[in-house]
Design a protein around this motif. Structure first.
Motif, PDB file in Angstrom:
ATOM      1  N   GLN A  47      33.106 -10.642  28.587  1.00 40.13           N
ATOM      2  CA  GLN A  47      33.680 -10.513  29.936  1.00 40.13           C
ATOM      3  C   GLN A  47      32.837 -11.312  30.932  1.00 40.13           C
ATOM      4  N   TYR A  48      31.513 -11.117  30.858  1.00 39.93           N
ATOM      5  CA  TYR A  48      30.620 -11.820  31.787  1.00 39.93           C
ATOM      6  C   TYR A  48      30.670 -13.327  31.550  1.00 39.93           C
ATOM      7  N   LEU A  49      30.629 -13.744  30.302  1.00 39.55           N
ATOM      8  CA  LEU A  49      30.631 -15.177  30.002  1.00 39.55           C
ATOM      9  C   LEU A  49      31.892 -15.861  30.517  1.00 39.55           C
ATOM     10  N   ALA A  50      33.041 -15.238  30.319  1.00 37.28           N
ATOM     11  CA  ALA A  50      34.297 -15.831  30.788  1.00 37.28           C
ATOM     12  C   ALA A  50      34.344 -15.898  32.316  1.00 37.28           C
ATOM     13  N   ALA A  51      33.916 -14.821  32.965  1.00 29.29           N
ATOM     14  CA  ALA A  51      33.944 -14.796  34.434  1.00 29.29           C
ATOM     15  C   ALA A  51      32.941 -15.778  35.016  1.00 29.29           C
ATOM     16  N   LEU A  64      42.227 -15.344  35.544  1.00 25.26           N
ATOM     17  CA  LEU A  64      41.196 -15.021  36.523  1.00 25.26           C
ATOM     18  C   LEU A  64      41.432 -15.776  37.813  1.00 25.26           C
ATOM     19  N   ASP A  65      41.091 -15.121  38.916  1.00 24.57           N
ATOM     20  CA  ASP A  65      40.984 -15.792  40.199  1.00 24.57           C
ATOM     21  C   ASP A  65      39.549 -15.557  40.676  1.00 24.57           C
ATOM     22  N   THR A  66      39.172 -16.147  41.778  1.00 23.00           N
ATOM     23  CA  THR A  66      37.790 -16.076  42.230  1.00 23.00           C
ATOM     24  C   THR A  66      37.334 -14.645  42.477  1.00 23.00           C
ATOM     25  N   ASP A  67      38.147 -13.839  43.138  1.00 27.61           N
ATOM     26  CA  ASP A  67      37.759 -12.458  43.436  1.00 27.61           C
ATOM     27  C   ASP A  67      37.577 -11.633  42.166  1.00 27.61           C
ATOM     28  N   ARG A  68      38.504 -11.760  41.240  1.00 26.20           N
ATOM     29  CA  ARG A  68      38.418 -10.999  39.998  1.00 26.20           C
ATOM     30  C   ARG A  68      37.220 -11.459  39.170  1.00 26.20           C
ATOM     31  N   ALA A  69      36.988 -12.767  39.096  1.00 24.43           N
ATOM     32  CA  ALA A  69      35.854 -13.284  38.329  1.00 24.43           C
ATOM     33  C   ALA A  69      34.530 -12.807  38.908  1.00 24.43           C
ATOM     34  N   ARG A  70      34.405 -12.799  40.218  1.00 21.76           N
ATOM     35  CA  ARG A  70      33.173 -12.300  40.847  1.00 21.76           C
ATOM     36  C   ARG A  70      32.995 -10.810  40.599  1.00 21.76           C
ATOM     37  N   ILE A 108      34.065  -9.138  37.960  1.00 25.33           N
ATOM     38  CA  ILE A 108      33.658  -8.998  36.560  1.00 25.33           C
ATOM     39  C   ILE A 108      32.191  -9.369  36.398  1.00 25.33           C
ATOM     40  N   CYS A 109      31.759 -10.444  37.043  1.00 27.97           N
ATOM     41  CA  CYS A 109      30.344 -10.828  36.971  1.00 27.97           C
ATOM     42  C   CYS A 109      29.443  -9.711  37.485  1.00 27.97           C
ATOM     43  N   SER A 110      29.815  -9.098  38.588  1.00 31.35           N
ATOM     44  CA  SER A 110      28.977  -8.029  39.132  1.00 31.35           C
ATOM     45  C   SER A 110      29.013  -6.782  38.252  1.00 31.35           C
ATOM     46  N   MET A 111      30.141  -6.525  37.629  1.00 28.29           N
ATOM     47  CA  MET A 111      30.287  -5.344  36.780  1.00 28.29           C
ATOM     48  C   MET A 111      29.519  -5.490  35.464  1.00 28.29           C
ATOM     49  N   HIS A 112      29.432  -6.708  34.948  1.00 28.20           N
ATOM     50  CA  HIS A 112      28.832  -6.941  33.633  1.00 28.20           C
ATOM     51  C   HIS A 112      27.479  -7.653  33.700  1.00 28.20           C
ATOM     52  N   ALA A 113      26.941  -7.845  34.890  1.00 24.50           N
ATOM     53  CA  ALA A 113      25.640  -8.514  35.023  1.00 24.50           C
ATOM     54  C   ALA A 113      24.580  -7.738  34.249  1.00 24.50           C
ATOM     55  N   GLY A 114      23.772  -8.456  33.513  1.00 27.23           N
ATOM     56  CA  GLY A 114      22.692  -7.840  32.757  1.00 27.23           C
ATOM     57  C   GLY A 114      23.066  -7.361  31.366  1.00 27.23           C
ATOM     58  N   HIS A 115      24.301  -7.569  30.951  1.00 32.55           N
ATOM     59  CA  HIS A 115      24.727  -7.097  29.640  1.00 32.55           C
ATOM     60  C   HIS A 115      24.288  -8.008  28.501  1.00 32.55           C
ATOM     61  N   GLY A 116      23.865  -9.203  28.801  1.00 37.49           N
ATOM     62  CA  GLY A 116      23.376 -10.104  27.766  1.00 37.49           C
ATOM     63  C   GLY A 116      24.415 -11.111  27.304  1.00 37.49           C
ATOM     64  N   PRO A 117      23.988 -12.018  26.428  1.00 38.06           N
ATOM     65  CA  PRO A 117      24.860 -13.129  26.020  1.00 38.06           C
ATOM     66  C   PRO A 117      26.031 -12.725  25.127  1.00 38.06           C
ATOM     67  N   GLU A 118      26.034 -11.501  24.621  1.00 30.73           N
ATOM     68  CA  GLU A 118      27.169 -11.073  23.791  1.00 30.73           C
ATOM     69  C   GLU A 118      28.304 -10.460  24.612  1.00 30.73           C
TER      70      GLU A 118
END
Length: 59
Positions: free
Chosen positions: A47-51, A26-32, A34-44
């Motif tokens: 992808q979101y947790l790693a990003a 991951l780099d900063t752009d890719r991590a951000r 992924i966070c925006s793509m998976h926001a709201g998916h929950g603790p399981e």
């Protein structure tokens, strides 16, 4: 940084599975992205947790 549509499409296909941990470095752009793509998916959503861990320095 501006990300091209081709890059966004590639990242979308690489990081679509919530059950899979990201396998590419991951780099900063890719991590951000992924966070925006998976926001709201929950603790399981791995992808979101790693990003989020990358973005917020918990890793």
């Amino acid at each position: 940084m501006q990300t091209s549509l081709d890059t966004r499409d590639l990242w979308s296909s690489q990081h679509s599975d919530c059950a899979a941990v990201p396998t590419v470095p991951l780099d900063t752009d890719r991590a951000r992205f992924i966070c925006s793509m998976h926001a709201g998916h929950g603790p399981e959503c791995r992808q979101y947790l790693a990003a989020a861990a990358f973005c917020y320095g918990a890793g």
